[in-house]
Enzyme design. Structure first.
Site, short mmCIF file in Angstrom:
data_model
loop_
_atom_site.label_atom_id
_atom_site.label_comp_id
_atom_site.label_asym_id
_atom_site.label_seq_id
_atom_site.Cartn_x
_atom_site.Cartn_y
_atom_site.Cartn_z
N LYS A 106 22.21 -2.15 2.75
CA LYS A 106 21.31 -3.26 3.06
C LYS A 106 20.09 -2.75 3.84
O LYS A 106 19.95 -1.56 4.08
CB LYS A 106 22.06 -4.35 3.82
CG LYS A 106 23.29 -4.86 3.04
CD LYS A 106 22.90 -5.42 1.67
CE LYS A 106 24.07 -6.05 0.91
NZ LYS A 106 24.97 -5.09 0.25
C1 PLP Z 1 24.73 -10.84 -2.40
C2 PLP Z 1 25.82 -10.31 -1.53
N1 PLP Z 1 26.48 -11.17 -0.75
C3 PLP Z 1 27.46 -10.76 0.08
C4 PLP Z 1 27.83 -9.43 0.15
C5 PLP Z 1 28.96 -9.03 1.05
O1 PLP Z 1 28.53 -8.19 2.07
P1 PLP Z 1 29.57 -7.35 2.93
O2 PLP Z 1 29.80 -6.07 2.20
O3 PLP Z 1 28.90 -7.13 4.26
O4 PLP Z 1 30.80 -8.15 3.06
C6 PLP Z 1 27.16 -8.50 -0.64
C7 PLP Z 1 27.53 -7.08 -0.59
O5 PLP Z 1 27.00 -6.23 -1.25
C8 PLP Z 1 26.14 -8.95 -1.51
O6 PLP Z 1 25.49 -8.10 -2.30
#
Ligand code: PLP
Length: 379
Positions: free
Chosen positions: A184
């Site tokens: 990210k």
């Molecule tokens: C659009 C989206 N939402 C939520 C998430 C979940 O993030 P996390 O890995 O911090 O749980 C991701 C992870 O890549 C994502 O791409």
């Protein structure tokens, strides 16, 4: 001379971050403590003073938002068919019914007209993703007030994004979650945050985040609602506090690199504007540069393309598969043809390298490789 491998994502990192981690470890206060509190405060300042609760991931933050809202069997959640699997998984795990809608081909944001048409008396939540552009804040507001439905904005990709009026994504709206995974715009290794307003809801999230424990006036502890354990470590917070200092500059660099991509593809007749994210995209933080490739027309499989790029020393990501076409949702009757844009994206998309340490020449190298590989495969 062979060029170094170019991954599709790579977290920014500096010596100050490494020193902050070392200092945290030496302090012996490594789990939730003063740095986690400082990180939440710094995020809250960014989000106009709203409450922020940091957690082990965005997935955790989204799950606790659903639990806090008490969503379960008999409820419906409207969500885009094109987003990360987490959207479908969390709806399924909550016991609610997923009501999918399609997305715009370029912004990849949920189609609000379809979402409006999907509202029923059972609708409890809208769960849109900030994808290739910030979601329209006016459309979010209208949807919420008109339908009296709660909204959880999945802003995992959008830390650093801003609305046209300059406010940070997260500074307005209803519930908003962010991810700090290393892919990210800033990282805490793993990590996420939930942004919200209501003090009672914040207290509930805080309890759910740590076993459901509630401290009593007499010093004993009680549990009323079964919680879980998603609290945020001070080591992660130390990383996050340093990363935050760079976030805006990193997003500005991402925007410059995205501009280079548009220039690089401007004269490539295989990559038409329809295949690219919106070019005039103020405030977007460019976590990804996604491209739809005319693979079927060229008779090329995506795997062959990805493998050929890998041989050229360039990493390619895929975001995302269509959620309604996973085995999980096919079993519930979802089929091809229901959400054409989401399905086309799932078939044709690739994510090209984009991270702040890249040079302009890296983008030129990627564009040249894409063009060469597609033409070679087509020949
Ligand atoms: C659009 C989206 N939402 C939520 C998430 C979940 O993030 P996390 O890995 O911090 O749980 C991701 C992870 O890549 C994502 O791409």
């Amino acid at each position: 001379m062979t060029q170094p491998f170019l991954p599709f994502a790579r977290p920014g990192m500096d010596e100050a971050t490494i020193a902050a981690v070392a200092e945290t470890l030496r302090s012996r206060w490594i789990v939730t403590g003063p740095r986690a509190a400082a990180f939440e405060k710094a995020l809250s300042e960014r989000f106009g003073g709203r409450s922020v609760r940091a957690m082990t991931s965005a997935t955790a933050a989204m799950q606790l938002a659903l639990e806090m809202l008490g969503i379960g069997a008999g409820d419906e959640i409207i969500a885009p068919a094109q987003s990360f699997f987490v959207t479908g998984n969390l709806i399924e795990r909550s016991g609610a019914k997923a009501v999918f809608v399609d997305v715009d081909l370029r912004s990849r944001n949920l189609d609000f007209a379809q979402a409006q048409a999907a509202v029923s008396p059972k609708t409890k939540l809208l769960l849109p993703t900030h994808y290739n552009a910030p979601l329209d804040p006016a459309a979010l507001d209208t949807f919420r007030t008109k339908n009296k439905v709660r909204i959880l904005e999945d802003a995992a990709l959008a830390i650093g994004s801003r609305y046209p009026d300059g406010r940070a994504v997260g500074a307005s709206g209803d519930l908003v979650t962010f991810s700090f995974h290393p892919n990210k715009n800033m990282t805490t290794i793993e990590g996420g945050a939930l942004v919200l307003d209501d003090a009672k809801e914040t207290a509930t999230v805080e309890e759910l985040r740590f076993h459901g424990i509630r401290r009593q006036a007499d010093g004993t502890r009680d549990v009323e609602r079964a919680g879980t354990k998603y609290n945020f470590s001070d080591v992660s917070a130390a990383v996050g506090l340093e990363q935050l200092k760079h976030l805006d500059a990193w997003c500005a660099r991402r925007e410059q690199l995205a501009k280079r991509y548009f220039e690089g593809f401007a004269n490539d007749d295989l990559i038409t504007p329809e295949c690219l994210p919106p070019e005039n995209n103020p405030g977007h933080s460019w976590n990804m540069f996604t491209v739809l490739l005319p693979l079927p027309a060229l008779g090329v499989t995506r795997k062959a393309f990805v493998d050929a790029m890998q041989k050229e020393g360039i990493g390619i990501g895929i975001s995302y598969e269509a959620i309604h076409l996973t085995s999980l949702f096919r079993k519930k009757g979802f089929r091809e043809g229901q959400f054409p844009n989401s399905e086309r994206i799932a078939r044709e998309t690739v994510t090209l390298p984009l991270f702040p340490e890249m040079q302009d020449s890296d983008v030129e190298r990627v564009c040249a490789s894409v063009s060469r590989v597609l033409r070679r495969k087509a020949a």
